[in-house]
Design a protein around this motif. Structure first.
Motif, PDB file in Angstrom:
ATOM      1  N   ILE A 145     -91.025  55.837 -13.712  1.00 54.54           N
ATOM      2  CA  ILE A 145     -90.089  54.805 -13.264  1.00 54.54           C
ATOM      3  C   ILE A 145     -90.876  53.791 -12.451  1.00 54.54           C
ATOM      4  N   ARG A 146     -90.751  52.513 -12.794  1.00 52.04           N
ATOM      5  CA  ARG A 146     -91.489  51.468 -12.085  1.00 52.04           C
ATOM      6  C   ARG A 146     -90.571  50.301 -11.737  1.00 52.04           C
ATOM      7  N   GLY A 147     -90.842  49.693 -10.591  1.00 52.45           N
ATOM      8  CA  GLY A 147     -90.099  48.517 -10.166  1.00 52.45           C
ATOM      9  C   GLY A 147     -91.028  47.547  -9.456  1.00 52.45           C
ATOM     10  N   ALA A 148     -90.596  46.294  -9.336  1.00 57.63           N
ATOM     11  CA  ALA A 148     -91.429  45.281  -8.684  1.00 57.63           C
ATOM     12  C   ALA A 148     -90.551  44.244  -8.003  1.00 57.63           C
ATOM     13  N   ILE A 149     -91.069  43.692  -6.911  1.00 58.57           N
ATOM     14  CA  ILE A 149     -90.382  42.608  -6.211  1.00 58.57           C
ATOM     15  C   ILE A 149     -91.445  41.684  -5.627  1.00 58.57           C
ATOM     16  N   ASN A 150     -91.155  40.381  -5.613  1.00 63.76           N
ATOM     17  CA  ASN A 150     -92.107  39.407  -5.108  1.00 63.76           C
ATOM     18  C   ASN A 150     -91.999  39.296  -3.589  1.00 63.76           C
ATOM     19  N   GLU A 240     -96.959  40.437  -5.634  1.00 64.71           N
ATOM     20  CA  GLU A 240     -95.952  41.297  -6.227  1.00 64.71           C
ATOM     21  C   GLU A 240     -96.126  42.712  -5.687  1.00 64.71           C
ATOM     22  N   VAL A 241     -95.030  43.266  -5.191  1.00 62.89           N
ATOM     23  CA  VAL A 241     -95.033  44.651  -4.728  1.00 62.89           C
ATOM     24  C   VAL A 241     -94.628  45.532  -5.907  1.00 62.89           C
ATOM     25  N   GLN A 242     -95.493  46.449  -6.271  1.00 61.96           N
ATOM     26  CA  GLN A 242     -95.251  47.336  -7.408  1.00 61.96           C
ATOM     27  C   GLN A 242     -94.994  48.745  -6.892  1.00 61.96           C
ATOM     28  N   MET A 243     -93.896  49.351  -7.359  1.00 61.48           N
ATOM     29  CA  MET A 243     -93.459  50.665  -6.871  1.00 61.48           C
ATOM     30  C   MET A 243     -93.299  51.609  -8.052  1.00 61.48           C
ATOM     31  N   SER A 244     -93.679  52.867  -7.881  1.00 61.22           N
ATOM     32  CA  SER A 244     -93.627  53.792  -9.005  1.00 61.22           C
ATOM     33  C   SER A 244     -93.211  55.193  -8.580  1.00 61.22           C
ATOM     34  N   VAL A 245     -92.527  55.881  -9.516  1.00 65.07           N
ATOM     35  CA  VAL A 245     -92.138  57.286  -9.387  1.00 65.07           C
ATOM     36  C   VAL A 245     -92.670  57.974 -10.642  1.00 65.07           C
ATOM     37  N   LEU A 246     -93.617  58.895 -10.486  1.00 59.83           N
ATOM     38  CA  LEU A 246     -94.302  59.460 -11.652  1.00 59.83           C
ATOM     39  C   LEU A 246     -94.405  60.986 -11.563  1.00 59.83           C
ATOM     40  N   GLU A 247     -94.171  61.634 -12.701  1.00 57.81           N
ATOM     41  CA  GLU A 247     -94.565  63.032 -12.912  1.00 57.81           C
ATOM     42  C   GLU A 247     -94.881  63.137 -14.389  1.00 57.81           C
ATOM     43  N   THR A 248     -96.146  62.940 -14.717  1.00 61.74           N
ATOM     44  CA  THR A 248     -96.556  62.812 -16.118  1.00 61.74           C
ATOM     45  C   THR A 248     -97.657  63.789 -16.505  1.00 61.74           C
ATOM     46  N   LYS A 249     -98.087  64.648 -15.588  1.00 60.84           N
ATOM     47  CA  LYS A 249     -99.253  65.494 -15.845  1.00 60.84           C
ATOM     48  C   LYS A 249     -98.901  66.914 -16.271  1.00 60.84           C
TER      49      LYS A 249
END
Length: 270
Positions: A145-150, A240-249
């Motif tokens: 899940i990824r999101g971004a805001i300036n 740009e602020v980039q935000m992530s939620v990851l569980e891919t391993k």
């Protein structure tokens, strides 16, 4: 000569250099201070410069300014509760005490891998969500899940934090592997924060890799939140602020996560 003898215009100028909270406290000093605290000029200094544009992005509030409300009324409207903007994909709010901006990106504003595949994600309505839709995890082995805001959208010279806002409804697959949360600015890469998204793991068969990790807190609106990371917005750069939620391993299948969004708000001082 005491403060009580200052002209009202001078008092208004002083108040405009403070904060909304300070102005409310100082309004108790005298009648002159109270009168000055109601001044449109004072409250104009607390409003963001783009507040008219923000109202125009809200269907429910787009006609609010037509009634010619006072600047204090506009401020109170923006700080009382979040207003929904951008076709219900974002909310905007002012911190009541400071006037700093805060936004929440709805699940629909996030890039959720396989989010439009019904076998993996389901879009539904929940009565306690501020948005028309939330994303419910049906089953995935790759959580991204990824999101971004300036940064131009945010208040300058402000220390911010991003928060993942969600629920867990009979979750499975989250008790073996931590989830990585990260906040980066304009392509920079920070070390991901490993967290446990399940609030109630006590007494359950939990992987040792989750012991001692940060867990979510309950919000006043009934949702869970967990801090993803912090950043300082100087206001000098267009970043740009980039935000992530990851569980891919791990490759393990997961379900029961319900995503409302990612909130970016001023970080409270300790």
């Amino acid at each position: 000569m005491g403060f009580e003898s200052l002209p009202e215009g001078c008092v208004a100028t002083i108040l405009s250099r403070t904060t909304p909270l300070d102005t409310g406290i100082l309004s108790l000093v005298s009648r002159t201070f109270y009168s000055a605290s109601q001044s449109d000029a004072v409250w104009a200094s607390f409003l963001p410069s783009d507040y008219i544009s923000i109202f125009s992005r809200s269907v429910s509030h787009s006609s609010f300014l037509a009634s010619s409300p006072s600047n204090k009324s506009i401020y109170l409207a923006l700080s009382h509760r979040p207003i929904i903007i951008d076709h219900a994909t974002m909310s905007f709010h002012l911190e009541r005490k400071s006037g700093k901006k805060r936004y929440m990106l709805a699940a629909r504003a996030l890039n959720i891998v396989w989010g439009d595949t019904p076998d993996y994600w389901n879009w539904k309505t929940l009565p306690d969500s501020r948005f028309p839709e939330v994303a419910e995890l049906v089953d995935v082995c790759w959580l991204e899940i990824r999101g971004a805001i300036n940064t131009n959208s945010l208040s300058p010279n402000t220390h911010y934090a991003a928060y993942f806002v969600f629920k867990m409804i009979d979750p499975e697959g989250f008790l073996r592997y931590p989830v990585d949360l990260a906040v980066d600015i304009s392509g920079g890469q920070s070390t991901p924060k490993k967290v446990c998204l399940d609030l109630n793991i006590d007494g359950r068969d939990v992987s040792s890799s989750l012991q001692g990790l940060q867990r979510p807190n309950m919000r006043s609106d009934g949702w869970l939140e967990i801090e993803m990371g912090e950043f300082f917005n100087s206001g000098l750069e267009d970043d740009e602020v980039q935000m992530s939620v990851l569980e891919t391993k791990s490759g393990n299948w997961k379900n029961g996560l319900v995503v409302e969004g990612i909130e970016v708000r001023p970080k409270e001082a300790n």
